[in-house]
Design a protein around this motif. Structure first.
Motif, PDB file in Angstrom:
ATOM      1  N   GLY A 297       0.929  -1.127  -0.069  1.00 22.18           N
ATOM      2  CA  GLY A 297       0.141   0.105   0.130  1.00 22.18           C
ATOM      3  C   GLY A 297       0.987   1.202   0.258  1.00 22.18           C
ATOM      4  O   GLY A 297       1.905   1.126  -0.082  1.00 22.18           O
ATOM      5  N   HIS A 298       0.292   2.447   0.181  1.00 23.17           N
ATOM      6  CA  HIS A 298       0.911   3.605  -0.045  1.00 23.17           C
ATOM      7  C   HIS A 298       0.008   4.787   0.715  1.00 23.17           C
ATOM      8  O   HIS A 298      -1.455   4.368   0.675  1.00 23.17           O
ATOM      9  CB  HIS A 298       1.391   4.011  -1.296  1.00 23.17           C
ATOM     10  N   GLY A 299       0.526   5.933   0.789  1.00 22.26           N
ATOM     11  CA  GLY A 299      -0.435   7.071   1.083  1.00 22.26           C
ATOM     12  C   GLY A 299      -1.121   7.747  -0.031  1.00 22.26           C
ATOM     13  O   GLY A 299      -0.847   7.520  -1.418  1.00 22.26           O
ATOM     14  N   VAL A 300      -1.690   8.650   0.453  1.00 21.47           N
ATOM     15  CA  VAL A 300      -2.932   9.029  -0.586  1.00 21.47           C
ATOM     16  C   VAL A 300      -3.129  10.677   0.133  1.00 21.47           C
ATOM     17  O   VAL A 300      -3.089  10.610   1.121  1.00 21.47           O
ATOM     18  CB  VAL A 300      -4.133   8.390  -0.890  1.00 21.47           C
ATOM     19  N   GLY A 301      -3.429  11.368  -0.969  1.00 19.36           N
ATOM     20  CA  GLY A 301      -3.791  12.568  -0.639  1.00 19.36           C
ATOM     21  C   GLY A 301      -3.943  13.803  -1.649  1.00 19.36           C
ATOM     22  O   GLY A 301      -4.596  13.175  -2.793  1.00 19.36           O
ATOM     23  N   ALA A 311       6.300  -0.989   2.144  1.00 13.00           N
ATOM     24  CA  ALA A 311       6.903  -2.029   1.446  1.00 13.00           C
ATOM     25  C   ALA A 311       7.882  -2.793   2.272  1.00 13.00           C
ATOM     26  O   ALA A 311       8.484  -1.997   3.300  1.00 13.00           O
ATOM     27  CB  ALA A 311       7.668  -1.237   0.361  1.00 13.00           C
ATOM     28  N   PRO A 312       8.666  -3.804   1.787  1.00 18.92           N
ATOM     29  CA  PRO A 312       9.292  -4.594   2.452  1.00 18.92           C
ATOM     30  C   PRO A 312      10.744  -3.730   3.148  1.00 18.92           C
ATOM     31  O   PRO A 312      11.127  -3.980   4.219  1.00 18.92           O
ATOM     32  CB  PRO A 312       9.952  -5.689   1.858  1.00 18.92           C
ATOM     33  N   ALA A 313      11.236  -2.689   2.357  1.00 21.72           N
ATOM     34  CA  ALA A 313      12.530  -2.020   2.721  1.00 21.72           C
ATOM     35  C   ALA A 313      12.096  -0.448   3.096  1.00 21.72           C
ATOM     36  O   ALA A 313      13.150   0.065   3.503  1.00 21.72           O
ATOM     37  CB  ALA A 313      13.270  -2.053   1.582  1.00 21.72           C
ATOM     38  N   ALA A 314      10.893  -0.141   3.411  1.00 20.26           N
ATOM     39  CA  ALA A 314      10.464   1.064   3.685  1.00 20.26           C
ATOM     40  C   ALA A 314      10.856   1.245   5.053  1.00 20.26           C
ATOM     41  O   ALA A 314      10.798   0.554   6.103  1.00 20.26           O
ATOM     42  CB  ALA A 314       8.813   1.235   3.451  1.00 20.26           C
ATOM     43  N   PRO A 323      -3.578   8.896   6.106  1.00 21.67           N
ATOM     44  CA  PRO A 323      -4.354   7.919   5.023  1.00 21.67           C
ATOM     45  C   PRO A 323      -3.409   7.121   4.222  1.00 21.67           C
ATOM     46  O   PRO A 323      -2.448   7.677   3.663  1.00 21.67           O
ATOM     47  CB  PRO A 323      -5.340   8.978   4.276  1.00 21.67           C
ATOM     48  N   VAL A 324      -3.704   5.710   3.977  1.00 22.73           N
ATOM     49  CA  VAL A 324      -2.995   4.998   3.250  1.00 22.73           C
ATOM     50  C   VAL A 324      -3.901   3.890   2.572  1.00 22.73           C
ATOM     51  O   VAL A 324      -4.952   3.819   3.247  1.00 22.73           O
ATOM     52  CB  VAL A 324      -1.937   3.978   4.127  1.00 22.73           C
ATOM     53  N   THR A 325      -3.355   3.189   1.391  1.00 20.79           N
ATOM     54  CA  THR A 325      -4.275   2.034   0.885  1.00 20.79           C
ATOM     55  C   THR A 325      -3.754   0.896   1.541  1.00 20.79           C
ATOM     56  O   THR A 325      -2.394   0.564   1.860  1.00 20.79           O
ATOM     57  CB  THR A 325      -4.120   2.274  -0.681  1.00 20.79           C
ATOM     58  N   VAL A 326      -4.606  -0.110   1.566  1.00 18.17           N
ATOM     59  CA  VAL A 326      -4.001  -1.513   1.597  1.00 18.17           C
ATOM     60  C   VAL A 326      -4.556  -2.215   0.666  1.00 18.17           C
ATOM     61  O   VAL A 326      -5.848  -2.426   0.352  1.00 18.17           O
ATOM     62  CB  VAL A 326      -4.587  -2.095   3.311  1.00 18.17           C
ATOM     63  N   GLU A 327      -3.567  -2.744  -0.449  1.00 22.50           N
ATOM     64  CA  GLU A 327      -4.083  -3.506  -1.482  1.00 22.50           C
ATOM     65  C   GLU A 327      -3.446  -4.584  -2.346  1.00 22.50           C
ATOM     66  O   GLU A 327      -2.887  -4.712  -3.173  1.00 22.50           O
ATOM     67  CB  GLU A 327      -4.052  -2.418  -2.664  1.00 22.50           C
ATOM     68  N   PRO A 328      -3.399  -5.657  -1.374  1.00 24.07           N
ATOM     69  CA  PRO A 328      -2.539  -6.879  -1.561  1.00 24.07           C
ATOM     70  C   PRO A 328      -3.388  -7.533  -2.875  1.00 24.07           C
ATOM     71  O   PRO A 328      -4.420  -7.391  -2.963  1.00 24.07           O
ATOM     72  CB  PRO A 328      -2.695  -7.687  -0.396  1.00 24.07           C
ATOM     73  N   GLY A 329      -2.718  -8.421  -3.620  1.00 34.94           N
ATOM     74  CA  GLY A 329      -3.486  -8.904  -4.587  1.00 34.94           C
ATOM     75  C   GLY A 329      -2.583 -10.051  -5.244  1.00 34.94           C
ATOM     76  O   GLY A 329      -1.339 -10.100  -4.904  1.00 34.94           O
ATOM     77  N   VAL A 330      -3.293 -11.025  -5.690  1.00 32.33           N
ATOM     78  CA  VAL A 330      -2.383 -12.160  -6.148  1.00 32.33           C
ATOM     79  C   VAL A 330      -3.034 -12.393  -7.888  1.00 32.33           C
ATOM     80  O   VAL A 330      -3.995 -12.307  -8.130  1.00 32.33           O
ATOM     81  CB  VAL A 330      -2.705 -13.660  -5.691  1.00 32.33           C
ATOM     82  N   HIS A 331      -2.021 -12.451  -8.914  1.00 35.42           N
ATOM     83  CA  HIS A 331      -2.497 -12.426 -10.170  1.00 35.42           C
ATOM     84  C   HIS A 331      -1.686 -13.544 -10.594  1.00 35.42           C
ATOM     85  O   HIS A 331      -0.555 -13.751 -10.878  1.00 35.42           O
ATOM     86  CB  HIS A 331      -2.112 -10.978 -10.940  1.00 35.42           C
ATOM     87  N   LEU A 332      -2.689 -14.514 -11.342  1.00 33.28           N
ATOM     88  CA  LEU A 332      -2.334 -15.690 -11.994  1.00 33.28           C
ATOM     89  C   LEU A 332      -2.218 -15.339 -13.608  1.00 33.28           C
ATOM     90  O   LEU A 332      -3.470 -15.521 -14.111  1.00 33.28           O
ATOM     91  CB  LEU A 332      -3.022 -16.817 -11.819  1.00 33.28           C
ATOM     92  N   PRO A 333      -1.342 -15.073 -14.206  1.00 33.88           N
ATOM     93  CA  PRO A 333      -1.510 -15.076 -15.767  1.00 33.88           C
ATOM     94  C   PRO A 333      -2.023 -15.966 -16.669  1.00 33.88           C
ATOM     95  O   PRO A 333      -1.818 -17.358 -16.132  1.00 33.88           O
ATOM     96  CB  PRO A 333       0.189 -14.910 -16.190  1.00 33.88           C
ATOM     97  N   GLY A 334      -3.068 -15.537 -17.473  1.00 37.43           N
ATOM     98  CA  GLY A 334      -3.815 -16.619 -18.279  1.00 37.43           C
ATOM     99  C   GLY A 334      -5.037 -17.065 -17.339  1.00 37.43           C
ATOM    100  O   GLY A 334      -5.733 -17.818 -18.197  1.00 37.43           O
ATOM    101  N   ASP A 341      -8.679  -3.619  -2.082  1.00 34.53           N
ATOM    102  CA  ASP A 341      -7.897  -2.313  -2.238  1.00 34.53           C
ATOM    103  C   ASP A 341      -8.913  -1.432  -1.209  1.00 34.53           C
ATOM    104  O   ASP A 341     -10.136  -1.329  -1.717  1.00 34.53           O
ATOM    105  CB  ASP A 341      -7.528  -1.719  -3.391  1.00 34.53           C
ATOM    106  N   ASP A 342      -8.382  -0.952  -0.069  1.00 31.89           N
ATOM    107  CA  ASP A 342      -9.246   0.019   0.629  1.00 31.89           C
ATOM    108  C   ASP A 342      -8.323   1.234   1.020  1.00 31.89           C
ATOM    109  O   ASP A 342      -7.097   1.147   1.177  1.00 31.89           O
ATOM    110  CB  ASP A 342      -9.574  -0.417   1.771  1.00 31.89           C
TER     111      ASP A 342
END
Length: 367
Positions: A297-301, A311-314, A323-334, A341-342
């Motif tokens: 996720g990331h900040g918004v404004g 992020a892992p190294a943040a 305010p931040v987003t939390v937006e994990p996802g899993v994408h399986l090509p094809g 995402d909130d």
């Protein structure tokens, strides 16, 4: 809001003075708007020794300015063609400024050279991301704008889900969502709306195409509204027409669990990387480590992608009213994918914990 903008400029001036600069030149549009209340096209903000100025190019631009300038701030339009940043630096030098803080991450090489050619003795010092750092924690007026934007996005998405979807193209659905955002009072979309169906939902950052919605598809939608300049984000995934299959339910439940784990960590003092880790561990344990996005996720404004980065190294820790987003996802090509995402606001547990701004159901609906 004049007092608010003046207080923001004072905080920036204090930071710049601590770094040895008595004056500052702000050129990044979102930062100009944050400090001045408005960002006319190509305008720059000068924090001068005697007064602060919003300098705009001349003649007047037909485009509508973003926001309304602080009434206590003097607006000066250049009498002829020229670069407002160069004019601002010249004004600063004329006031006796020896060191001018600038946003090197936004100032182009050409602009930098032009300033040096006009005021060669003026020392330019990088202020870094000083304004961006000020913008991380929002006041309640800013959060109110985000809350209204989230309500608009929820409403637009909810109306779309009540319509007939089978046979319509991704592109058409995206355009309809953006129209509904404006109809409900948004300035416009916060970013290009994403609609992905079937195998296209297995592509991260998919752009809508002319593929038509079919029964049994995953329908993954990500949209956001801009309200008074502030941008929010929501993403949901549904199944079209029939009951979801076992693999769709399993994938959805997994992403939902990851998103919930990350949301539950959003308290003041928690490290950015720990929010990311909470979601990533759930997905890693199911064998999806290779297909995960670079951040959770990331900040918004005033921009849709602001600090902090989850992020892992943040480096850094969350504050209240961020305010931040939390937006994990899993994408399986094809095959297909799921993204949830909130937009939330970090609040202490004494105030009820994280405030969820985007409230459209996260149940896996069959539409």
């Amino acid at each position: 809001m004049s007092e608010v903008h003046a207080a923001r400029r004072t905080r920036l001036r204090e930071r710049c003075q601590a770094g040895g600069s008595a004056s500052a030149l702000v050129t990044r549009p979102a930062n100009v708007r944050y400090l001045a209340g408005a960002a006319p096209h190509h305008a720059v903000l000068l924090l001068g020794l005697s007064e602060d100025l919003l300098l705009c190019p001349g003649p007047p631009d037909a485009r509508v300015a973003e926001g309304r300038p602080d009434e206590a701030l003097r607006v000066q339009r250049l009498p002829g063609p020229g670069d407002p940043a160069v004019a601002a630096a010249d004004l600063a030098a004329g006031q006796g400024v020896e060191s001018l803080a600038v946003e090197e991450h936004h100032l182009t090489v050409a602009r930098h050279r032009a300033i040096r050619s006009v005021v060669p003795r003026l020392r330019l010092v990088d202020m870094g991301g000083a304004v961006e750092q000020l913008r991380v924690v929002k006041d309640e007026e800013e959060i109110s704008c985000l809350r209204i934007g989230a309500e608009i996005a929820d409403q637009a998405l909810g109306e779309l889900l009540e319509s007939i979807l089978v046979g319509r193209t991704e592109r058409h659905l995206a355009l309809e969502l953006e129209r509904r955002l404006v109809d409900h009072g948004a300035d416009g979309p916060a970013f290009a709306t994403s609609v992905a169906t079937g195998p296209n939902s297995g592509r991260r950052c998919h752009r809508p195409t002319d593929r038509r919605v079919e029964e049994g598809d995953f329908l993954s939608v990500c949209l956001g509204a801009t309200y008074r300049g502030y941008r929010c984000e929501i993403g949901r995934t549904f199944v079209i027409g029939t009951s979801p299959t076992d693999w769709q339910i399993e994938l959805y439940d997994l992403v939902f669990a990851a998103q919930r784990a990350a949301r539950e960590t959003l308290t003041p003092g928690v490290a950015y990387r720990d929010v990311d880790r909470a979601a990533r561990q759930v997905l890693d344990s199911a064998g999806y480590a290779e297909s995960l996005a670079a951040l959770t996720g990331h900040g918004v404004g005033l921009e849709i992608d602001e600090d902090p980065q989850l992020a892992p190294a943040a480096m850094g820790k969350l504050d209240a009213c961020v305010p931040v987003t939390v937006e994990p996802g899993v994408h399986l090509p094809g095959r297909g994918g799921v993204r949830i995402d909130d937009t939330l606001v970090v609040r202490p547990e004494a105030d009820g914990g994280p405030e969820l701004l985007t409230i459209t159901t996260k149940e896996l609906l069959a539409l």
